[in-house]
Motif scaffolding. Structure first.
Motif, mmCIF file in Angstrom:
data_model
loop_
_atom_site.group_PDB
_atom_site.id
_atom_site.type_symbol
_atom_site.label_atom_id
_atom_site.label_comp_id
_atom_site.label_asym_id
_atom_site.label_seq_id
_atom_site.Cartn_x
_atom_site.Cartn_y
_atom_site.Cartn_z
ATOM 1 N N ARG A 65 -0.829 12.054 6.972
ATOM 2 C CA ARG A 65 -1.432 12.819 5.876
ATOM 3 C C ARG A 65 -2.720 12.165 5.374
ATOM 4 N N THR A 88 7.216 7.662 11.078
ATOM 5 C CA THR A 88 6.261 6.950 10.215
ATOM 6 C C THR A 88 4.840 7.419 10.527
ATOM 7 N N PHE A 100 6.192 -2.620 7.283
ATOM 8 C CA PHE A 100 6.306 -1.721 8.430
ATOM 9 C C PHE A 100 7.501 -2.140 9.261
ATOM 10 N N HIS A 144 12.126 1.957 5.847
ATOM 11 C CA HIS A 144 11.308 0.789 6.184
ATOM 12 C C HIS A 144 10.682 0.161 4.939
ATOM 13 N N THR A 146 0.856 -1.191 0.000
ATOM 14 C CA THR A 146 0.000 0.000 0.000
ATOM 15 C C THR A 146 0.897 1.249 0.000
ATOM 16 N N GLY A 147 0.351 2.388 0.391
ATOM 17 C CA GLY A 147 1.111 3.644 0.313
ATOM 18 C C GLY A 147 0.746 4.344 -0.983
ATOM 19 N N SER A 148 1.189 5.579 -1.145
ATOM 20 C CA SER A 148 0.810 6.288 -2.382
ATOM 21 C C SER A 148 1.595 5.791 -3.594
ATOM 22 N N THR A 149 2.800 5.284 -3.380
ATOM 23 C CA THR A 149 3.640 4.927 -4.525
ATOM 24 C C THR A 149 3.010 3.893 -5.470
ATOM 25 N N PRO A 150 2.455 2.777 -4.995
ATOM 26 C CA PRO A 150 1.945 1.786 -5.953
ATOM 27 C C PRO A 150 0.584 2.091 -6.574
ATOM 28 N N ASN A 182 2.499 9.117 7.793
ATOM 29 C CA ASN A 182 1.221 8.521 7.401
ATOM 30 C C ASN A 182 0.010 9.318 7.877
ATOM 31 N N TYR A 232 -5.710 -0.778 5.442
ATOM 32 C CA TYR A 232 -5.101 -1.193 4.179
ATOM 33 C C TYR A 232 -6.032 -2.127 3.407
ATOM 34 N N LEU A 273 1.463 -6.875 2.462
ATOM 35 C CA LEU A 273 2.580 -6.756 3.395
ATOM 36 C C LEU A 273 2.161 -6.480 4.830
ATOM 37 N N ASP A 274 1.127 -5.637 4.988
ATOM 38 C CA ASP A 274 0.879 -5.158 6.345
ATOM 39 C C ASP A 274 -0.541 -4.618 6.519
ATOM 40 N N GLY A 279 7.116 -0.686 -1.446
ATOM 41 C CA GLY A 279 7.438 0.738 -1.470
ATOM 42 C C GLY A 279 8.576 0.895 -0.476
ATOM 43 N N ILE A 280 8.909 2.109 -0.137
ATOM 44 C CA ILE A 280 9.948 2.317 0.885
ATOM 45 C C ILE A 280 9.608 3.566 1.683
ATOM 46 N N GLY A 281 9.734 3.478 2.995
ATOM 47 C CA GLY A 281 9.505 4.654 3.834
ATOM 48 C C GLY A 281 10.745 5.538 3.769
HETATM 49 C C1 GLP Z 1 3.727 2.863 4.628
HETATM 50 C C2 GLP Z 1 3.612 1.404 4.200
HETATM 51 C C3 GLP Z 1 4.776 0.967 3.343
HETATM 52 C C4 GLP Z 1 5.047 2.018 2.281
HETATM 53 C C5 GLP Z 1 5.453 3.298 2.930
HETATM 54 C C6 GLP Z 1 5.786 4.416 1.935
HETATM 55 O O1 GLP Z 1 4.285 3.053 5.876
HETATM 56 N N1 GLP Z 1 3.477 0.506 5.291
HETATM 57 O O2 GLP Z 1 4.487 -0.298 2.779
HETATM 58 O O3 GLP Z 1 6.055 1.570 1.415
HETATM 59 O O4 GLP Z 1 4.385 3.743 3.748
HETATM 60 O O5 GLP Z 1 4.631 5.051 1.509
HETATM 61 P P1 GLP Z 1 4.482 6.010 0.275
HETATM 62 O O6 GLP Z 1 4.492 5.136 -0.923
HETATM 63 O O7 GLP Z 1 3.171 6.675 0.480
HETATM 64 O O8 GLP Z 1 5.649 6.947 0.314
#
Ligand code: GLP
Length: 250
Positions: free
Chosen positions: A167, A161, A141, A138, A36-40, A165, A80, A66-67, A132-134
């Motif tokens: 936002r 984190t 999570f 991370h 999840t997250g905005s990237t995918p 998040n 999620y 993932l989480d 994705g990547i924090g």
């Molecule tokens: C969250 C998710 C991650 C994700 C990260 C980055 O914390 N658990 O899986 O990669 O945010 O989010 P974004 O893609 O919004 O930058």
């Protein structure tokens, strides 16, 4: 490790979607690890387009996310589960029996984590895991100072984190402080991994993950040890790389 550098977010999303689509075309009953997250989000949109053009069939695909936040139920718009339904699952012909997302409301969290891990193993393992990547490195999570040996477990989220998040929430106090996440071991057992990153705010962490030392303070750095990992990143996220490594321009 392969690094694909794409012009921008759209190109990155298209490339990632094509890789996932090829996986499903080659093996219709693929096990996909999803993020999840905005990237995918852009990648999911492209996959929906492929589906609408009759290019992919998801009917036999199985997914493992993932989480999930601890304490949020499925109907909570910030969960999620809700994210996956809205951004992807409800738009394609995936069988809802085949989707797996940790249950953040489980009464017995240890049992939930154990069973989640077992289910992944019993399915034959994840064919391709999307990450994705924090900004703190991370993945899932799995926060810095991570235990590289951990499987699915309950995680305490870092202040940074929670802030990042927030936002998506109305008030920062609403952001859960814990989550259930696949562990680093679970992620590293995936047969193939693609990590997506976009934007200048990810440039530093991308550099550390790819070119820095393998260290628990940058959880994503362990991906350097995986034999089939591809970083699919846009030019802004790649801007700090010194490119000592194999670079394939998308
Ligand atoms: C969250 C998710 C991650 C994700 C990260 C980055 O914390 N658990 O899986 O990669 O945010 O989010 P974004 O893609 O919004 O930058």
């Amino acid at each position: 490790m392969r690094i694909m550098i794409l012009k921008d977010y759209n190109e990155m999303s298209k490339k990632a979607a094509k890789i996932l689509a090829s996986q499903v075309i080659l093996k219709p009953n693929s096990i996909l690890g999803l993020a999840t997250g905005s990237t995918p989000v852009g990648m999911y949109n492209e996959l929906i387009k492929f589906y609408n053009a009759n290019e992919i069939d998801f009917s036999e695909v199985k997914t493992f996310n993932l989480d999930e936040y601890y304490g949020l139920n499925k109907n909570n718009e910030q969960s999620y589960y809700y994210f996956m339904m809205n951004n992807f699952f409800k738009h394609v012909n995936i069988n809802l029996q085949n989707i797996n997302i940790p249950n953040g409301m489980a009464e017995d969290i240890e049992k939930e984590c154990f069973e989640y891990e077992e289910k992944i193993l019993q399915s034959g393992g994840i064919d391709i895991q999307v990450l994705g990547i924090g900004a703190n490195g991370h993945i899932g999570f799995n926060e810095p100072d991570v235990n590289f040996e951990a499987s699915t477990h309950l995680v305490e989220l870092e202040e940074s984190t929670i802030k990042a998040n927030s936002r998506f929430f109305k008030y920062i106090d609403e952001v859960p402080k814990k989550a259930i996440s696949m562990g680093m071991k679970t992620i590293m057992q995936s047969k193939q991994i693609i990590l997506l990153a976009s934007g200048k705010n990810k440039a530093e962490v991308i550099k550390n993950a790819i070119e820095g030392k393998i260290t628990p303070t940058v959880p994503a750095s362990i991906l350097q040890l995986h034999t089939n990992v591809t970083f699919i990143i846009d030019e802004a996220a790649a801007s700090k790389l010194e490119s000592k490594i194999e670079v394939a321009y998308g």
